[in-house]
Design a protein around this motif. Structure first.
Motif, PDB file in Angstrom:
ATOM      1  N   GLU A   1      45.302  52.617  35.371  1.00 18.39           N
ATOM      2  CA  GLU A   1      44.246  53.652  35.251  1.00 18.39           C
ATOM      3  C   GLU A   1      44.515  54.466  34.102  1.00 18.39           C
ATOM      4  O   GLU A   1      45.612  54.902  33.748  1.00 18.39           O
ATOM      5  CB  GLU A   1      44.194  54.452  36.432  1.00 18.39           C
ATOM      6  CG  GLU A   1      42.798  55.344  36.524  1.00 18.39           C
ATOM      7  CD  GLU A   1      41.577  54.594  36.690  1.00 18.39           C
ATOM      8  OE1 GLU A   1      40.627  55.300  36.151  1.00 18.39           O
ATOM      9  OE2 GLU A   1      41.562  53.657  37.323  1.00 18.39           O
ATOM     10  N   GLY A   2      43.518  54.475  33.437  1.00 19.86           N
ATOM     11  CA  GLY A   2      43.860  55.157  31.974  1.00 19.86           C
ATOM     12  C   GLY A   2      44.342  54.334  30.848  1.00 19.86           C
ATOM     13  O   GLY A   2      44.356  54.788  29.610  1.00 19.86           O
ATOM     14  N   GLN A   3      44.825  53.198  30.983  1.00 20.19           N
ATOM     15  CA  GLN A   3      45.704  52.387  30.133  1.00 20.19           C
ATOM     16  C   GLN A   3      44.525  51.283  29.584  1.00 20.19           C
ATOM     17  O   GLN A   3      44.519  50.708  28.437  1.00 20.19           O
ATOM     18  CB  GLN A   3      46.791  51.583  30.782  1.00 20.19           C
ATOM     19  CG  GLN A   3      48.018  52.769  31.157  1.00 20.19           C
ATOM     20  CD  GLN A   3      48.234  53.574  29.922  1.00 20.19           C
ATOM     21  OE1 GLN A   3      48.734  53.148  28.917  1.00 20.19           O
ATOM     22  NE2 GLN A   3      48.288  54.897  30.433  1.00 20.19           N
ATOM     23  N   VAL A   4      43.860  50.599  30.591  1.00 22.65           N
ATOM     24  CA  VAL A   4      42.735  49.691  30.241  1.00 22.65           C
ATOM     25  C   VAL A   4      41.442  50.323  30.979  1.00 22.65           C
ATOM     26  O   VAL A   4      41.649  50.807  32.247  1.00 22.65           O
ATOM     27  CB  VAL A   4      43.107  48.386  30.629  1.00 22.65           C
ATOM     28  CG1 VAL A   4      44.234  47.882  30.074  1.00 22.65           C
ATOM     29  CG2 VAL A   4      43.366  48.330  32.245  1.00 22.65           C
ATOM     30  N   ALA A   5      40.265  50.093  30.353  1.00 22.39           N
ATOM     31  CA  ALA A   5      39.172  50.257  31.034  1.00 22.39           C
ATOM     32  C   ALA A   5      38.717  49.774  31.946  1.00 22.39           C
ATOM     33  O   ALA A   5      38.739  50.016  33.119  1.00 22.39           O
ATOM     34  CB  ALA A   5      38.061  50.389  30.156  1.00 22.39           C
ATOM     35  N   LYS A   6      38.520  48.418  31.955  1.00 24.79           N
ATOM     36  CA  LYS A   6      38.075  47.276  33.168  1.00 24.79           C
ATOM     37  C   LYS A   6      39.304  46.508  33.262  1.00 24.79           C
ATOM     38  O   LYS A   6      39.774  46.413  34.256  1.00 24.79           O
ATOM     39  CB  LYS A   6      37.128  46.774  32.675  1.00 24.79           C
ATOM     40  CG  LYS A   6      35.510  47.149  32.502  1.00 24.79           C
ATOM     41  CD  LYS A   6      34.464  46.411  32.461  1.00 24.79           C
ATOM     42  CE  LYS A   6      33.169  47.328  32.381  1.00 24.79           C
ATOM     43  NZ  LYS A   6      31.997  46.420  32.146  1.00 24.79           N
ATOM     44  N   TRP A   7      39.849  45.652  32.195  1.00 25.40           N
ATOM     45  CA  TRP A   7      40.857  44.951  32.433  1.00 25.40           C
ATOM     46  C   TRP A   7      41.651  44.632  31.021  1.00 25.40           C
ATOM     47  O   TRP A   7      40.932  44.853  30.129  1.00 25.40           O
ATOM     48  CB  TRP A   7      40.441  43.600  33.260  1.00 25.40           C
ATOM     49  CG  TRP A   7      39.419  42.829  32.390  1.00 25.40           C
ATOM     50  CD1 TRP A   7      39.405  42.073  31.286  1.00 25.40           C
ATOM     51  CD2 TRP A   7      38.208  42.751  32.904  1.00 25.40           C
ATOM     52  NE1 TRP A   7      38.186  41.536  30.942  1.00 25.40           N
ATOM     53  CE2 TRP A   7      37.245  42.052  31.998  1.00 25.40           C
ATOM     54  CE3 TRP A   7      37.429  43.388  33.923  1.00 25.40           C
ATOM     55  CZ2 TRP A   7      36.048  41.546  32.332  1.00 25.40           C
ATOM     56  CZ3 TRP A   7      36.133  42.923  34.370  1.00 25.40           C
ATOM     57  CH2 TRP A   7      35.308  42.118  33.395  1.00 25.40           C
ATOM     58  N   GLY A   8      42.753  44.567  31.119  1.00 28.03           N
ATOM     59  CA  GLY A   8      43.570  44.204  29.951  1.00 28.03           C
ATOM     60  C   GLY A   8      45.168  44.132  30.495  1.00 28.03           C
ATOM     61  O   GLY A   8      45.556  44.526  31.308  1.00 28.03           O
ATOM     62  N   GLN A   9      45.947  43.796  29.352  1.00 27.43           N
ATOM     63  CA  GLN A   9      47.356  43.767  29.576  1.00 27.43           C
ATOM     64  C   GLN A   9      48.123  45.112  29.431  1.00 27.43           C
ATOM     65  O   GLN A   9      47.802  45.744  28.589  1.00 27.43           O
ATOM     66  CB  GLN A   9      47.839  42.754  28.632  1.00 27.43           C
ATOM     67  CG  GLN A   9      47.323  41.392  28.715  1.00 27.43           C
ATOM     68  CD  GLN A   9      48.029  40.486  27.528  1.00 27.43           C
ATOM     69  OE1 GLN A   9      48.442  40.725  26.594  1.00 27.43           O
ATOM     70  NE2 GLN A   9      47.546  38.916  27.755  1.00 27.43           N
ATOM     71  N   LEU A  10      49.115  45.192  30.404  1.00 27.90           N
ATOM     72  CA  LEU A  10      50.063  46.123  30.183  1.00 27.90           C
ATOM     73  C   LEU A  10      51.342  45.754  29.692  1.00 27.90           C
ATOM     74  O   LEU A  10      51.510  44.815  29.715  1.00 27.90           O
ATOM     75  CB  LEU A  10      50.265  46.815  31.592  1.00 27.90           C
ATOM     76  CG  LEU A  10      49.126  47.639  32.310  1.00 27.90           C
ATOM     77  CD1 LEU A  10      49.444  48.142  33.616  1.00 27.90           C
ATOM     78  CD2 LEU A  10      48.211  48.737  31.249  1.00 27.90           C
ATOM     79  N   SER A  11      51.906  46.498  28.643  1.00 30.84           N
ATOM     80  CA  SER A  11      53.073  46.046  28.132  1.00 30.84           C
ATOM     81  C   SER A  11      54.253  46.035  29.037  1.00 30.84           C
ATOM     82  O   SER A  11      54.187  46.823  29.963  1.00 30.84           O
ATOM     83  CB  SER A  11      53.610  46.988  27.018  1.00 30.84           C
ATOM     84  OG  SER A  11      54.151  48.199  27.440  1.00 30.84           O
TER      85      SER A  11
END
Length: 371
Positions: free
Chosen positions: A241-251
């Motif tokens: 939450e707050g790192q990607v809007a809908k979906w995406g990769q986290l480091s």
């Protein structure tokens, strides 16, 4: 949600008219007006025998019954057979008709063909909200050709949109009573989870990752939609939450720094993905565990709270945006707050849903905890 909303029943939709050689709605065709999941009012014929279906294939079975695909003339095939190949194969065994339906292309891949869609001569087009947004002017062209477009949205993980989608679909398929029951059952199950979670005193950190790339790749996590929305509603602190809007990769570094208390890996039956986490119809749980285990070999993962406490779980990704996702919501909430859900059996509830509403018998791996 108010009772008046969950009990509202849309009148039946659909009917006939399409390509230029076929006149659009005439005075002799009975029509009704339906409100879809994004609040659009759409005038459609009352009886439809030629349906173009972009997404939400299992939900269509649930609302329409086992013979519903006799009325479907076009589908976005890769969104089913490609994204959920094991699911597709299971339904094709029971309902071979789906293999004969014309393919109109896949919206996300940019292969959707307006010409192919119109060639099926549909009475109505049913699209997911994300397909509707992506197609843009193509939707206008569909409607200009005389094809009413109705939008459903189970992706948003919003109860009102789930209910509105179900009632609209029931109206289109002439299954208002069945849709009403499904919508009310969903809303009640969701409300029950929220009421229990409201009593929770902790908000554990949660990481969810799509397992389509296997442990050697990094799959998407989810912010304010799908699994992310469910985690937050289930009383978890979604680290995406707050790192990607809908979906995406986290480091990997960010995930380790957040030290999640729970990890959920989303598996499915993707085509041609040999390292992906396999889950879904007919899947042996041993295979699911074998695909999950390599994630424990990732650098630093064995030191995370989730790994130390044995809280690594698998969830069937195909269930994240469906009429039966309430069972996964229950599983998430029970995993995070077991003391509040001692009398809730998510797997049994999922079994019951399949027995009551789906044309295939329930078997396979849908929600598991890695030993």
């Amino acid at each position: 949600m108010s009772n008046s909303f969950t009990r509202r029943v849309f009148s039946a939709l659909i009917g006939g008219a399409l390509l230029l050689p076929i006149p659009a709605f005439s005075d002799t065709i009975d029509t009704i007006t339906v409100t879809d999941a994004i609040g659009r009012t759409v005038e459609v014929p009352q009886q439809a025998e030629r349906i173009l279906l972009g997404f939400y294939f299992e939900d269509t079975f649930a609302v329409g019954g086992p013979d519903v695909y006799d009325r479907v003339v076009g589908i976005s095939k890769d969104a089913w057979a490609g994204w959920r190949s094991l699911q597709w194969a299971k339904y094709a065994e029971v309902v071979p008709r789906i293999t004969e339906i014309a393919d109109v292309g896949e919206v996300d891949a940019g292969s959707f063909s307006l010409e192919a869609a119109l060639a099926t001569q549909p009475d109505v087009a049913i699209l997911a909200a994300w397909q509707f947004d992506t197609l843009g002017e193509t939707v206008d062209r569909l409607e200009a050709a005389g094809v009413p477009v109705v939008v459903l949205d189970y992706n948003a993980q919003d109860v009102d949109k789930h209910v509105a989608s179900t009632l609209a679909l029931g109206a289109i398929l002439g299954e208002n009573e069945r849709a009403q029951t499904l919508a009310e059952n969903y809303a009640n199950a969701y409300s029950d989870v929220l009421a229990r979670v409201a009593k929770a005193t902790e908000t554990p950190a949660v990481y969810v990752e799509l397992g389509n790339k296997g442990a050697d790749g990094i799959g998407n996590s989810y912010g304010n939609t799908m699994w992310g929305k469910l985690i937050a509603s289930a009383g978890g602190n979604n680290i995406a939450e707050g790192q990607v809007a809908k979906w995406g990769q986290l480091s990997p570094e960010y995930v380790l720094a957040q030290n999640p208390d729970f990890v959920f890996l989303a598996g499915s039956g993707w085509a041609s993905r040999d390292n992906a986490i396999v889950m879904g119809p007919g899947v042996d749980t041993k295979l699911t565990f074998a695909r999950m285990q390599p994630y424990m070999m990732r650098a630093g993962w064995s030191d995370m709270n989730a790994a130390k406490n044995g809280e690594i779980h698998g969830l069937y990704h195909g269930g994240a945006r469906t009429l039966y996702d309430f069972a996964f919501f229950q599983y998430l909430a029970k995993t995070l707050h077991p003391e509040l859900f001692k009398d809730v059996d998510p797997q049994a509830n999922l079994d019951e849903f399949f027995e009551e509403y789906m044309p295939i018998s329930f078997s396979g791996t849908y929600m598991v905890q890695l030993p």
